[in-house]
Design a protein around this motif. Structure first.
Motif, PDB file in Angstrom:
ATOM      1  N   VAL A 274       0.838  -1.201   0.000  1.00  0.00           N
ATOM      2  CA  VAL A 274       0.000   0.000   0.000  1.00  0.00           C
ATOM      3  C   VAL A 274       0.871   1.249   0.000  1.00  0.00           C
ATOM      4  CG1 VAL A 274      -1.762   1.310   1.241  1.00  0.00           C
ATOM      5  CG2 VAL A 274      -1.899  -1.186   1.170  1.00  0.00           C
ATOM      6  N   LEU A 275       1.867   1.306   0.883  1.00  0.00           N
ATOM      7  CA  LEU A 275       2.745   2.473   0.924  1.00  0.00           C
ATOM      8  C   LEU A 275       3.522   2.634  -0.378  1.00  0.00           C
ATOM      9  CD1 LEU A 275       4.337   2.786   4.486  1.00  0.00           C
ATOM     10  CD2 LEU A 275       2.793   4.363   3.332  1.00  0.00           C
ATOM     11  N   ASN A 276       3.909   1.541  -0.981  1.00  0.00           N
ATOM     12  CA  ASN A 276       4.629   1.604  -2.253  1.00  0.00           C
ATOM     13  C   ASN A 276       3.768   2.230  -3.345  1.00  0.00           C
ATOM     14  OD1 ASN A 276       6.894   0.969  -4.020  1.00  0.00           O
ATOM     15  ND2 ASN A 276       5.570  -0.610  -4.897  1.00  0.00           N
ATOM     16  N   ARG A 277       2.479   2.010  -3.257  1.00  0.00           N
ATOM     17  CA  ARG A 277       1.558   2.546  -4.269  1.00  0.00           C
ATOM     18  C   ARG A 277       1.213   4.009  -4.032  1.00  0.00           C
ATOM     19  NH1 ARG A 277      -3.717   2.921  -4.008  1.00  0.00           N
ATOM     20  NH2 ARG A 277      -3.917   1.419  -2.300  1.00  0.00           N
ATOM     21  N   ILE A 278       1.050   4.420  -2.774  1.00  0.00           N
ATOM     22  CA  ILE A 278       0.535   5.765  -2.511  1.00  0.00           C
ATOM     23  C   ILE A 278       1.630   6.797  -2.227  1.00  0.00           C
ATOM     24  CG2 ILE A 278      -1.630   4.834  -1.635  1.00  0.00           C
ATOM     25  CD1 ILE A 278      -0.696   5.434   1.189  1.00  0.00           C
TER      26      ILE A 278
ATOM     27  N   PHE B  86       7.972   2.689  -2.069  1.00  0.00           N
ATOM     28  CA  PHE B  86       8.428   2.266  -0.740  1.00  0.00           C
ATOM     29  C   PHE B  86       9.022   0.873  -0.832  1.00  0.00           C
ATOM     30  CE2 PHE B  86       8.045   0.133   3.310  1.00  0.00           C
ATOM     31  CZ  PHE B  86       8.411   1.093   4.227  1.00  0.00           C
ATOM     32  N   ARG B  87      10.231   0.718  -0.292  1.00  0.00           N
ATOM     33  CA  ARG B  87      10.875  -0.590  -0.184  1.00  0.00           C
ATOM     34  C   ARG B  87      11.385  -0.742   1.235  1.00  0.00           C
ATOM     35  NH1 ARG B  87      15.515  -0.095  -4.067  1.00  0.00           N
ATOM     36  NH2 ARG B  87      16.039  -2.200  -3.355  1.00  0.00           N
ATOM     37  N   HIS B  88      11.045  -1.846   1.872  1.00  0.00           N
ATOM     38  CA  HIS B  88      11.344  -1.961   3.299  1.00  0.00           C
ATOM     39  C   HIS B  88      12.844  -1.988   3.583  1.00  0.00           C
ATOM     40  CE1 HIS B  88      11.792  -6.350   2.453  1.00  0.00           C
ATOM     41  NE2 HIS B  88      12.577  -6.320   3.512  1.00  0.00           N
ATOM     42  N   ASN B  89      13.654  -2.497   2.657  1.00  0.00           N
ATOM     43  CA  ASN B  89      15.093  -2.510   2.899  1.00  0.00           C
ATOM     44  C   ASN B  89      15.677  -1.094   2.869  1.00  0.00           C
ATOM     45  OD1 ASN B  89      14.401  -2.767   0.063  1.00  0.00           O
ATOM     46  ND2 ASN B  89      16.580  -2.983  -0.363  1.00  0.00           N
ATOM     47  N   VAL B  90      15.160  -0.259   1.967  1.00  0.00           N
ATOM     48  CA  VAL B  90      15.591   1.142   1.923  1.00  0.00           C
ATOM     49  C   VAL B  90      15.129   1.871   3.179  1.00  0.00           C
ATOM     50  CG1 VAL B  90      15.370   3.315   0.659  1.00  0.00           C
ATOM     51  CG2 VAL B  90      15.596   1.156  -0.592  1.00  0.00           C
ATOM     52  N   GLN B  91      13.909   1.552   3.628  1.00  0.00           N
ATOM     53  CA  GLN B  91      13.402   2.176   4.856  1.00  0.00           C
ATOM     54  C   GLN B  91      14.193   1.708   6.074  1.00  0.00           C
ATOM     55  OE1 GLN B  91      11.318   4.583   4.891  1.00  0.00           O
ATOM     56  NE2 GLN B  91      10.830   4.789   7.067  1.00  0.00           N
ATOM     57  N   SER B  92      14.657   0.464   6.064  1.00  0.00           N
ATOM     58  CA  SER B  92      15.487  -0.019   7.170  1.00  0.00           C
ATOM     59  C   SER B  92      16.760   0.812   7.288  1.00  0.00           C
ATOM     60  CB  SER B  92      15.847  -1.491   6.965  1.00  0.00           C
ATOM     61  OG  SER B  92      14.705  -2.313   7.039  1.00  0.00           O
ATOM     62  N   LEU B  93      17.352   1.138   6.151  1.00  0.00           N
ATOM     63  CA  LEU B  93      18.539   1.980   6.175  1.00  0.00           C
ATOM     64  C   LEU B  93      18.192   3.380   6.677  1.00  0.00           C
ATOM     65  CD1 LEU B  93      21.560   2.201   5.518  1.00  0.00           C
ATOM     66  CD2 LEU B  93      20.912   2.976   3.224  1.00  0.00           C
ATOM     67  N   ARG B  94      17.049   3.906   6.279  1.00  0.00           N
ATOM     68  CA  ARG B  94      16.627   5.223   6.751  1.00  0.00           C
ATOM     69  C   ARG B  94      16.379   5.216   8.257  1.00  0.00           C
ATOM     70  NH1 ARG B  94      14.837  10.145   5.174  1.00  0.00           N
ATOM     71  NH2 ARG B  94      13.037  11.040   6.241  1.00  0.00           N
ATOM     72  N   VAL B  95      15.887   4.114   8.774  1.00  0.00           N
ATOM     73  CA  VAL B  95      15.671   4.011  10.222  1.00  0.00           C
ATOM     74  C   VAL B  95      16.992   4.178  10.962  1.00  0.00           C
ATOM     75  CG1 VAL B  95      15.067   2.424  12.095  1.00  0.00           C
ATOM     76  CG2 VAL B  95      13.567   2.621  10.109  1.00  0.00           C
ATOM     77  N   VAL B  96      18.026   3.458  10.536  1.00  0.00           N
ATOM     78  CA  VAL B  96      19.299   3.524  11.270  1.00  0.00           C
ATOM     79  C   VAL B  96      20.070   4.801  10.967  1.00  0.00           C
ATOM     80  CG1 VAL B  96      19.443   1.009  11.384  1.00  0.00           C
ATOM     81  CG2 VAL B  96      20.601   2.211   9.522  1.00  0.00           C
TER      82      VAL B  96
ATOM     83  N   GLU C  85      -3.795   3.982   4.052  1.00  0.00           N
ATOM     84  CA  GLU C  85      -4.071   5.157   3.217  1.00  0.00           C
ATOM     85  C   GLU C  85      -4.599   6.321   4.051  1.00  0.00           C
ATOM     86  OE1 GLU C  85      -6.690   4.392   0.008  1.00  0.00           O
ATOM     87  OE2 GLU C  85      -5.128   3.593  -1.310  1.00  0.00           O
ATOM     88  N   THR C  86      -5.519   6.034   4.956  1.00  0.00           N
ATOM     89  CA  THR C  86      -6.142   7.087   5.752  1.00  0.00           C
ATOM     90  C   THR C  86      -5.135   7.736   6.691  1.00  0.00           C
ATOM     91  OG1 THR C  86      -8.243   5.873   5.673  1.00  0.00           O
ATOM     92  CG2 THR C  86      -8.051   7.638   7.289  1.00  0.00           C
TER      93      THR C  86
END
Length: 332
Positions: free
Chosen positions: A115-119, A124-134, A276-277
């Motif tokens: 859903v996040l990848n679409r909107i 959105f890719r979880h591996n890229v977000q993992s890097l952003r988290v750290v 989405e909401t």
């Protein structure tokens, strides 16, 4: 500890003294190597604790024994460490990458990610977000504006644990393979427990090669990786094992991950509505975001900060926020 690594580890292992370092220089710890410090920072992070209440495959499963994103992470770490230890590579680096590889996963598993990848603009890719988290989101008073400030090797292993690029360390490659070994096999275990599939549904060729039990399959895949990678410059599976693992992965996508029992349209629509909401609500007005994310919104944009906030939520926190914000009190 650094001297011990030089004396003991295989010459192809990544030693702490050979690390490309951190983005922001720090003094060395008196006891721990840089990779040990990275592991400890990940374990003590808020993002790591949240994995306890994030879905792996089944949405809101009834029962105490189904995997969560946290138990998946621990299984990946155990498998990866076993391979690294047997090959005499850096177990601390391997463990740090394994423990941090899924920190960026959304609530509701890959359904939330889709859903996040679409909107979200840019996807959105979880591996890229993992890097952003750290790198960005996990900040503290001692490292303001520096995230966890992990070493380059751990960051590379986290972002490349999935996707087209290969980690440049052998330890990162081990985690890449261990992730596949772990999720395919524990998802079989959960699917059998839930009744989505029966044992007789599993591909006969996979059972003959890997074994009948969860324990036997894990052991066979780990031993194959150790034996076939020993002395080589990359982490490999034997051709037969790689082909059969791909076959088993295809089976899991067809019979489990895309199963109407697991992915009921009604549940998917609810997940889509919640994600989405919440994303729309927080991206429209940054004053609605927690204080620590408002500065990120001002720097990176409201949509980016809203994505960070929603992706970091646990399943139950996302549902509670949706309930708090959009369900009239009289309906409860």
């Amino acid at each position: 500890m650094e001297k011990r690594e030089l004396e003991v580890l295989d010459h192809k292992a990544c030693r702490s003294l050979d690390s490309r370092g951190r983005q922001y220089p720090e003094e060395k710890d008196l006891v721990r190597t840089d990779f040990q410090r990275d592991r400890d920072r990940i374990i003590h992070s808020k993002a790591f604790r949240r994995l306890m209440h994030k879905t792996q495959v089944f949405l809101a499963p009834e029962g105490d024994h189904f995997r969560t994103r946290l138990t998946h992470t621990l299984e990946v770490s155990q498998i990866a460490r076993s391979i690294a230890r047997a090959l005499n590579y850096n177990e601390d680096l391997t463990e740090a990458i394994a423990l941090g590889h899924d920190l960026g996963h959304t609530p509701f598993g890959h359904n939330g990610e889709d859903v996040l990848n679409r909107i979200h603009p840019g996807g959105f890719r979880h591996n890229v977000q993992s890097l952003r988290v750290v790198d960005v989101l996990e900040d503290n008073l001692h490292r303001q504006g520096q995230g966890m400030n992990l070493t380059y090797e751990v960051r590379d292993g986290i972002v490349n644990h999935t996707g087209p690029d290969t980690p440049f360390t052998l330890e990162g490659q081990i985690v890449h393979l261990a992730d596949r070994i772990a999720y395919i096999n524990h998802d079989i275990d959960d699917a059998l427990r839930s009744g989505v599939i029966s044992f007789d549904d599993l591909p006969r060729s996979s059972i003959e090669l890997f074994g009948r039990s969860h324990r036997n399959r894990i052991n066979a895949l780990v031993m194959d990786a150790i034996e076939y990678s020993d002395g080589k410059d990359t982490i490999l599976q034997s051709p037969d094992f790689r082909e059969e693992m791909d076959n088993l992965r295809r089976f899991m996508f067809e019979r489990v991950y895309q199963s109407p029992i697991v992915k009921r349209d009604e549940d998917l629509q609810k997940v889509e509505t919640v994600i989405e909401t919440l994303y729309g609500y927080y991206s429209k007005d940054i004053s609605r975001l927690p204080e620590d994310l408002r500065s990120i919104a001002e720097r990176d944009g409201a949509g980016e900060a809203a994505k960070d906030y929603v992706a970091g939520m646990t399943d139950r926190f996302a549902l509670a926020k949706f309930d708090e914000l959009f369900v009239p009190i009289g309906w409860k």
